[in-house]
Design a protein around this motif. Structure first.
Motif, PDB file in Angstrom:
ATOM      1  N   CYS A  52       5.106  10.306  23.671  1.00  0.00           N
ATOM      2  CA  CYS A  52       3.748  10.271  24.234  1.00  0.00           C
ATOM      3  C   CYS A  52       2.779   9.622  23.249  1.00  0.00           C
ATOM      4  O   CYS A  52       1.912   8.825  23.644  1.00  0.00           O
ATOM      5  CB  CYS A  52       3.277  11.679  24.576  1.00  0.00           C
ATOM      6  SG  CYS A  52       4.094  12.450  25.988  1.00  0.00           S
ATOM      7  N   ARG A  53       2.912   9.951  21.981  1.00  0.00           N
ATOM      8  CA  ARG A  53       2.054   9.340  20.963  1.00  0.00           C
ATOM      9  C   ARG A  53       2.369   7.858  20.798  1.00  0.00           C
ATOM     10  O   ARG A  53       1.469   7.042  20.569  1.00  0.00           O
ATOM     11  CB  ARG A  53       2.195  10.087  19.630  1.00  0.00           C
ATOM     12  CG  ARG A  53       1.722  11.537  19.696  1.00  0.00           C
ATOM     13  CD  ARG A  53       1.561  12.149  18.324  1.00  0.00           C
ATOM     14  NE  ARG A  53       2.825  12.390  17.649  1.00  0.00           N
ATOM     15  CZ  ARG A  53       3.540  13.503  17.770  1.00  0.00           C
ATOM     16  NH1 ARG A  53       3.133  14.477  18.569  1.00  0.00           N
ATOM     17  NH2 ARG A  53       4.658  13.654  17.090  1.00  0.00           N
ATOM     18  N   LYS A  54       3.651   7.514  20.914  1.00  0.00           N
ATOM     19  CA  LYS A  54       4.056   6.109  20.860  1.00  0.00           C
ATOM     20  C   LYS A  54       3.428   5.317  22.010  1.00  0.00           C
ATOM     21  O   LYS A  54       2.933   4.200  21.801  1.00  0.00           O
ATOM     22  CB  LYS A  54       5.578   6.032  20.933  1.00  0.00           C
ATOM     23  CG  LYS A  54       6.170   4.655  21.156  1.00  0.00           C
ATOM     24  CD  LYS A  54       6.185   3.835  19.903  1.00  0.00           C
ATOM     25  CE  LYS A  54       6.961   2.544  20.115  1.00  0.00           C
ATOM     26  NZ  LYS A  54       6.935   1.668  18.921  1.00  0.00           N
ATOM     27  N   VAL A  55       3.429   5.881  23.210  1.00  0.00           N
ATOM     28  CA  VAL A  55       2.826   5.216  24.367  1.00  0.00           C
ATOM     29  C   VAL A  55       1.328   5.010  24.129  1.00  0.00           C
ATOM     30  O   VAL A  55       0.775   3.943  24.433  1.00  0.00           O
ATOM     31  CB  VAL A  55       3.079   6.023  25.650  1.00  0.00           C
ATOM     32  CG1 VAL A  55       2.340   5.403  26.831  1.00  0.00           C
ATOM     33  CG2 VAL A  55       4.576   6.107  25.950  1.00  0.00           C
ATOM     34  N   ARG A  56       0.661   6.017  23.575  1.00  0.00           N
ATOM     35  CA  ARG A  56      -0.771   5.876  23.260  1.00  0.00           C
ATOM     36  C   ARG A  56      -1.006   4.716  22.289  1.00  0.00           C
ATOM     37  O   ARG A  56      -1.913   3.898  22.480  1.00  0.00           O
ATOM     38  CB  ARG A  56      -1.300   7.177  22.662  1.00  0.00           C
ATOM     39  CG  ARG A  56      -2.765   7.133  22.249  1.00  0.00           C
ATOM     40  CD  ARG A  56      -3.200   8.452  21.644  1.00  0.00           C
ATOM     41  NE  ARG A  56      -2.413   8.774  20.461  1.00  0.00           N
ATOM     42  CZ  ARG A  56      -2.392   9.986  19.888  1.00  0.00           C
ATOM     43  NH1 ARG A  56      -3.093  10.974  20.415  1.00  0.00           N
ATOM     44  NH2 ARG A  56      -1.673  10.202  18.815  1.00  0.00           N
ATOM     45  N   ASP A  57      -0.159   4.630  21.256  1.00  0.00           N
ATOM     46  CA  ASP A  57      -0.310   3.545  20.281  1.00  0.00           C
ATOM     47  C   ASP A  57      -0.070   2.182  20.941  1.00  0.00           C
ATOM     48  O   ASP A  57      -0.763   1.203  20.634  1.00  0.00           O
ATOM     49  CB  ASP A  57       0.661   3.740  19.121  1.00  0.00           C
ATOM     50  CG  ASP A  57       0.320   4.948  18.263  1.00  0.00           C
ATOM     51  OD1 ASP A  57      -0.833   5.423  18.357  1.00  0.00           O
ATOM     52  OD2 ASP A  57       1.203   5.407  17.516  1.00  0.00           O
ATOM     53  N   MET A  58       0.919   2.118  21.828  1.00  0.00           N
ATOM     54  CA  MET A  58       1.212   0.859  22.525  1.00  0.00           C
ATOM     55  C   MET A  58       0.040   0.422  23.392  1.00  0.00           C
ATOM     56  O   MET A  58      -0.289  -0.774  23.471  1.00  0.00           O
ATOM     57  CB  MET A  58       2.486   1.008  23.359  1.00  0.00           C
ATOM     58  CG  MET A  58       3.748   1.163  22.523  1.00  0.00           C
ATOM     59  SD  MET A  58       5.221   1.508  23.514  1.00  0.00           S
ATOM     60  CE  MET A  58       5.461  -0.070  24.355  1.00  0.00           C
ATOM     61  N   LEU A  59      -0.626   1.370  24.051  1.00  0.00           N
ATOM     62  CA  LEU A  59      -1.802   1.042  24.850  1.00  0.00           C
ATOM     63  C   LEU A  59      -2.917   0.482  23.958  1.00  0.00           C
ATOM     64  O   LEU A  59      -3.536  -0.528  24.260  1.00  0.00           O
ATOM     65  CB  LEU A  59      -2.312   2.284  25.577  1.00  0.00           C
ATOM     66  CG  LEU A  59      -1.515   2.744  26.803  1.00  0.00           C
ATOM     67  CD1 LEU A  59      -1.978   4.132  27.214  1.00  0.00           C
ATOM     68  CD2 LEU A  59      -1.671   1.763  27.957  1.00  0.00           C
ATOM     69  N   ASN A  60      -3.146   1.158  22.837  1.00  0.00           N
ATOM     70  CA  ASN A  60      -4.223   0.735  21.925  1.00  0.00           C
ATOM     71  C   ASN A  60      -3.964  -0.638  21.324  1.00  0.00           C
ATOM     72  O   ASN A  60      -4.905  -1.376  21.006  1.00  0.00           O
ATOM     73  CB  ASN A  60      -4.410   1.766  20.814  1.00  0.00           C
ATOM     74  CG  ASN A  60      -5.149   3.008  21.296  1.00  0.00           C
ATOM     75  OD1 ASN A  60      -6.039   2.923  22.129  1.00  0.00           O
ATOM     76  ND2 ASN A  60      -4.777   4.176  20.760  1.00  0.00           N
ATOM     77  N   HIS A  61      -2.691  -0.987  21.150  1.00  0.00           N
ATOM     78  CA  HIS A  61      -2.333  -2.260  20.532  1.00  0.00           C
ATOM     79  C   HIS A  61      -2.055  -3.365  21.542  1.00  0.00           C
ATOM     80  O   HIS A  61      -1.615  -4.461  21.170  1.00  0.00           O
ATOM     81  CB  HIS A  61      -1.114  -2.066  19.627  1.00  0.00           C
ATOM     82  CG  HIS A  61      -1.373  -1.166  18.464  1.00  0.00           C
ATOM     83  ND1 HIS A  61      -0.399  -0.329  17.926  1.00  0.00           N
ATOM     84  CD2 HIS A  61      -2.504  -0.935  17.743  1.00  0.00           C
ATOM     85  CE1 HIS A  61      -0.910   0.359  16.935  1.00  0.00           C
ATOM     86  NE2 HIS A  61      -2.181   0.001  16.801  1.00  0.00           N
ATOM     87  N   GLY A  62      -2.260  -3.069  22.819  1.00  0.00           N
ATOM     88  CA  GLY A  62      -2.047  -4.078  23.849  1.00  0.00           C
ATOM     89  C   GLY A  62      -0.594  -4.347  24.166  1.00  0.00           C
ATOM     90  O   GLY A  62      -0.266  -5.357  24.814  1.00  0.00           O
ATOM     91  N   GLU A  63       0.309  -3.468  23.724  1.00  0.00           N
ATOM     92  CA  GLU A  63       1.743  -3.633  23.977  1.00  0.00           C
ATOM     93  C   GLU A  63       2.153  -3.034  25.313  1.00  0.00           C
ATOM     94  O   GLU A  63       3.289  -3.233  25.770  1.00  0.00           O
ATOM     95  CB  GLU A  63       2.549  -2.974  22.861  1.00  0.00           C
ATOM     96  CG  GLU A  63       2.278  -3.586  21.487  1.00  0.00           C
ATOM     97  CD  GLU A  63       2.882  -2.754  20.373  1.00  0.00           C
ATOM     98  OE1 GLU A  63       3.621  -1.773  20.684  1.00  0.00           O
ATOM     99  OE2 GLU A  63       2.632  -3.059  19.200  1.00  0.00           O
ATOM    100  N   LEU A  64       1.267  -2.314  25.963  1.00  0.00           N
ATOM    101  CA  LEU A  64       1.513  -1.703  27.271  1.00  0.00           C
ATOM    102  C   LEU A  64       0.228  -1.785  28.072  1.00  0.00           C
ATOM    103  O   LEU A  64      -0.853  -1.523  27.530  1.00  0.00           O
ATOM    104  CB  LEU A  64       1.947  -0.243  27.106  1.00  0.00           C
ATOM    105  CG  LEU A  64       2.328   0.502  28.395  1.00  0.00           C
ATOM    106  CD1 LEU A  64       3.667  -0.009  28.930  1.00  0.00           C
ATOM    107  CD2 LEU A  64       2.406   2.009  28.147  1.00  0.00           C
ATOM    108  N   LEU A  65       0.344  -2.157  29.337  1.00  0.00           N
ATOM    109  CA  LEU A  65      -0.831  -2.305  30.188  1.00  0.00           C
ATOM    110  C   LEU A  65      -0.831  -1.251  31.285  1.00  0.00           C
ATOM    111  O   LEU A  65       0.224  -0.811  31.733  1.00  0.00           O
ATOM    112  CB  LEU A  65      -0.849  -3.701  30.818  1.00  0.00           C
ATOM    113  CG  LEU A  65      -0.852  -4.877  29.837  1.00  0.00           C
ATOM    114  CD1 LEU A  65      -0.782  -6.194  30.619  1.00  0.00           C
ATOM    115  CD2 LEU A  65      -2.067  -4.843  28.935  1.00  0.00           C
ATOM    116  N   ILE A  66      -2.034  -0.841  31.682  1.00  0.00           N
ATOM    117  CA  ILE A  66      -2.175   0.100  32.790  1.00  0.00           C
ATOM    118  C   ILE A  66      -2.053  -0.696  34.100  1.00  0.00           C
ATOM    119  O   ILE A  66      -2.820  -1.627  34.322  1.00  0.00           O
ATOM    120  CB  ILE A  66      -3.538   0.813  32.750  1.00  0.00           C
ATOM    121  CG1 ILE A  66      -3.632   1.691  31.514  1.00  0.00           C
ATOM    122  CG2 ILE A  66      -3.733   1.656  34.012  1.00  0.00           C
ATOM    123  CD1 ILE A  66      -2.711   2.879  31.530  1.00  0.00           C
TER     124      ILE A  66
END
Length: 405
Positions: free
Chosen positions: A391-405
């Motif tokens: 879950c924390r990894k997903v949060r970091d990916m969102l913040n770094h633009g590695e995952l999009l909503i």
């Protein structure tokens, strides 16, 4: 509530408030304000039998053989095809996460070793001749992981109501009866589909994190129902993290560990209501292993509230048994021969606590209250600690633009 476009814009400029599911549930339990939250990240890590890989494996120079007839990777049998790759020396193949090289090594172990960069020995038979090669994941032009079903909204607890022990994929040691022990699966209130049961943000094509890398949702998986949905997903294996996957040895042979994470934007009150679900409110059917029919109901609160999040280790209590029964029994192979624990690979399943006569290992795994009976939990086939890390990894990916909503 905010519009989706506004949440995307806030993420892009770094102003979004992104909480993990555990952080959100803590706020809700304390009746704290959550109106500032934009996105909640969810995750699950556990034994997911429906995992498989499609690989393209170079074996020999072009022209060496016409097509492969049998293939093994580190002893794990694979299915060559469907494309024959005639005379290319390249074999397209499928490997099931539940395929077995032996009683201690299977497809899940193979996926972990590939992702960890370890060399893998490949053997091919073709037209009466034998070929072999040593490869790593970097040698493969194509390596993609799929799930046929994963991230069940909730699963069932398994017990044996009979008098004879049963070897099953739901237990590390043979499951004893009658209803004297129970095994459990599912990460409860932080599971993605517990927080989005109508699949508004878990539809075909939506982004998903598989073993730590961005992938896509294919759709619902096999055995998915409106009441108990699950997901079919895929992702490239080459950037996956070995900490989120692996093998898990059961009394019926090796199984496969897979981790899945997602992000849910708070766009309306319905989503907020879904995200407010807590472990005590999530029903856990208790099922007999022989009939696979429920005979009672517990809750995930009995599984996860005030129970062990890691294994305590007391070496001074060691009886120096030879061989070490905890080492021999550990399904994640996290107990070393000297009895010490590799905390990075420990699944916090409870097996070592159950089998060690010297009480070297400590952890409260609770029990389920079913039909006026308290049944001790002897095995967890889901690792909530690793799910929370995801879950924390997903949060970091969102913040770094590695995952999009």
């Amino acid at each position: 509530m905010r519009k989706l476009e506004e949440i995307r814009a806030r993420i892009k400029v770094g102003d979004a408030v992104i909480l993990t599911a555990s952080e959100l549930k803590k706020r809700i339990s304390h009746e704290d304000d959550i109106t500032d939250v934009d996105v909640v990240t969810c995750g699950t890590c556990g034994v997911m039998s429906g995992t498989y890989a499609v690989l393209s494996v170079p074996v020999a120079p072009p022209g060496t053989f016409s097509r492969a007839e049998t293939v093994t990777l580190q002893g794990v049998p694979a299915i060559p095809g469907p494309c024959p790759n005639e005379r290319l020396g390249l074999v397209d193949l499928m490997v099931f996460g539940t395929a077995h090289a032996n009683e201690r090594y299977g497809g899940g172990h193979l996926f972990h070793d590939l992702i960890a960069g370890k060399p893998i020995h490949v053997e091919v038979s073709a037209e009466g001749r034998h070929y072999d090669a040593d490869i790593t994941l970097g040698d493969l032009p194509f390596a993609r992981l799929f799930t046929t079903r994963s991230a069940f909204k909730n699963y069932s607890a398994i017990t044996n109501r009979g008098t004879e022990s049963i070897s099953t994929i739901f237990s590390v040691l043979p499951l004893e009866g009658p209803a004297t022990e129970v095994t459990v699966s599912g990460c409860g209130e932080i599971n993605p589909l517990e927080n989005d049961p109508s699949l508004r943000f878990h539809s075909p094509g939506d982004p998903v994190v598989v073993n730590g890398v961005s992938g896509r949702i294919i759709g619902t998986g096999t055995r998915s129902t409106p009441e108990k949905p699950n997901l079919s997903v895929h992702a490239d294996m080459k950037d996956m993290s070995p900490e989120f996957c692996g093998g898990f040895v059961t009394s019926a042979g090796p199984e496969c560990i897979t981790s899945i994470g997602t992000a849910i934007p708070l766009v309306d009150k319905t989503i907020l209501q879904n995200l407010s679900v807590l472990d005590d409110e999530i029903m856990l059917p208790v099922v007999d292993i022989k009939t696979r029919q429920p005979f009672g109901t517990a809750s995930y609160g009995q599984v996860w509230n005030n129970t062990a999040s890691r294994i305590g280790y007391h070496p001074e209590k060691c009886l120096h048994c030879s061989p070490c029964i905890a080492h021999e029994s550990c399904p994640a192979q996290a107990i070393r021969e000297d009895g010490t624990i590799n905390q990075h690979t420990c699944f916090v399943c409870g097996t070592c606590v159950r089998v060690c006569e010297g009480l070297v290992y400590e952890g409260n795994f609770g029990s389920l209250s079913v039909s006026n009976q308290s049944i001790p939990i002897v095995l967890r086939q889901s690792d909530r600690r690793k799910a929370e890390i995801l879950c924390r990894k997903v949060r970091d990916m969102l913040n770094h633009g590695e995952l999009l909503i």
